[in-house]
Design a protein around this motif. Structure first.
Motif, mmCIF file in Angstrom:
data_model
loop_
_atom_site.group_PDB
_atom_site.id
_atom_site.type_symbol
_atom_site.label_atom_id
_atom_site.label_comp_id
_atom_site.label_asym_id
_atom_site.label_seq_id
_atom_site.Cartn_x
_atom_site.Cartn_y
_atom_site.Cartn_z
ATOM 1 N N SER A 1 -6.764 72.131 33.594
ATOM 2 C CA SER A 1 -6.841 73.442 34.247
ATOM 3 C C SER A 1 -5.452 73.933 34.634
ATOM 4 N N ARG A 2 -4.578 73.022 35.040
ATOM 5 C CA ARG A 2 -3.200 73.410 35.374
ATOM 6 C C ARG A 2 -2.431 73.835 34.125
ATOM 7 N N ILE A 3 -2.631 73.112 33.034
ATOM 8 C CA ILE A 3 -1.969 73.458 31.771
ATOM 9 C C ILE A 3 -2.427 74.836 31.312
ATOM 10 N N ARG A 4 -3.722 75.097 31.392
ATOM 11 C CA ARG A 4 -4.248 76.395 30.986
ATOM 12 C C ARG A 4 -3.740 77.514 31.884
ATOM 13 N N TYR A 5 -3.532 77.225 33.143
ATOM 14 C CA TYR A 5 -2.999 78.225 34.059
ATOM 15 C C TYR A 5 -1.563 78.596 33.686
ATOM 16 N N LEU A 6 -0.781 77.623 33.267
ATOM 17 C CA LEU A 6 0.630 77.863 32.956
ATOM 18 C C LEU A 6 0.846 78.571 31.618
ATOM 19 N N GLY A 7 -0.144 78.568 30.757
ATOM 20 C CA GLY A 7 -0.001 79.226 29.460
ATOM 21 C C GLY A 7 -0.385 80.689 29.534
ATOM 22 N N ASP A 8 0.297 81.522 28.748
ATOM 23 C CA ASP A 8 -0.066 82.939 28.670
ATOM 24 C C ASP A 8 -1.275 83.130 27.772
ATOM 25 N N VAL A 9 -1.299 82.431 26.651
ATOM 26 C CA VAL A 9 -2.421 82.472 25.721
ATOM 27 C C VAL A 9 -2.850 81.034 25.488
ATOM 28 N N VAL A 10 -4.144 80.788 25.641
ATOM 29 C CA VAL A 10 -4.670 79.435 25.447
ATOM 30 C C VAL A 10 -5.848 79.528 24.487
ATOM 31 N N TYR A 11 -5.832 78.698 23.474
ATOM 32 C CA TYR A 11 -6.938 78.644 22.533
ATOM 33 C C TYR A 11 -7.191 77.193 22.160
ATOM 34 N N GLY A 12 -8.369 76.954 21.632
ATOM 35 C CA GLY A 12 -8.737 75.609 21.219
ATOM 36 C C GLY A 12 -9.313 75.595 19.814
#
Length: 178
Positions: free
Chosen positions: A82-93
């Motif tokens: 959740s912290r990693i996703r917060y720090l990214g501008d665009v997140v995809y999987g």
């Protein structure tokens, strides 16, 4: 392979930015971040990784730089993810079908996997763009990686719960007449 130190990597990226011409855009691609090759497991390795992501985020705000990071989610706790996703501008999987029960499903027969949009950018805008769907299918061709909107075929069987009989339709017309 020797393990990489996040602070040394950041200093190297930061130092190389000074050699780029003024109007040049720098692309940084780092693969398998947070894996065994990059740092030690445990709270210190996780903390260093998050600190590196925060520093890279501030660097992308200050310089014409785009950064693509890939990381294996199974190496991180739910809190770290959740912290990693917060720090990214665009997140995809990406979800591959090779070792999944979805691979045998006829619904996904033409795709090699799923592309999920987790987070879209909200920089310098009041509201971010929200697409019709956040789930896409991908195909890996010879020299192309094609991402398409996921189209599921319509149900072929009749659903008895939703079908109305003629008596119900006549009754509905009588209720609507004034």
């Amino acid at each position: 392979t020797a393990r990489m130190d996040y602070s040394r990597l950041f200093k190297s990226i930061r130092g190389n930015l000074d050699t780029v011409p003024n109007k040049g855009v720098v692309r940084v691609v780092l693969q398998h971040m947070g894996s065994v090759n990059w740092s030690d497991y445990g709270p210190d390795g996780s903390r260093e990784f998050l600190k590196f992501l925060f520093n890279m985020r501030s660097l992308t705000r200050s310089y014409p730089i785009s950064c693509l990071l890939s990381y294996p989610p199974h190496n991180h706790s739910a809190l770290d993810l959740s912290r990693i996703r917060y720090l990214g501008d665009v997140v995809y999987g990406l979800e591959c079908f090779q070792s999944s029960e979805k691979a045998v499903s006829p619904l996904f027969s033409e795709y090699h996997g799923l592309f999920h949009i987790v987070k879209l950018p909200k920089i310098n805008s009041l509201q971010s763009f929200i697409p019709e769907t956040l789930n896409f299918g991908f195909k890996a061709k010879k020299r192309k990686f094609v991402i398409e909107k996921l189209h599921l075929p319509p149900e072929l069987g009749e659903d008895n719960k939703n079908s109305k009989t003629e008596n119900q339709i006549k009754l509905d017309k009588k209720l609507l007449e004034f």
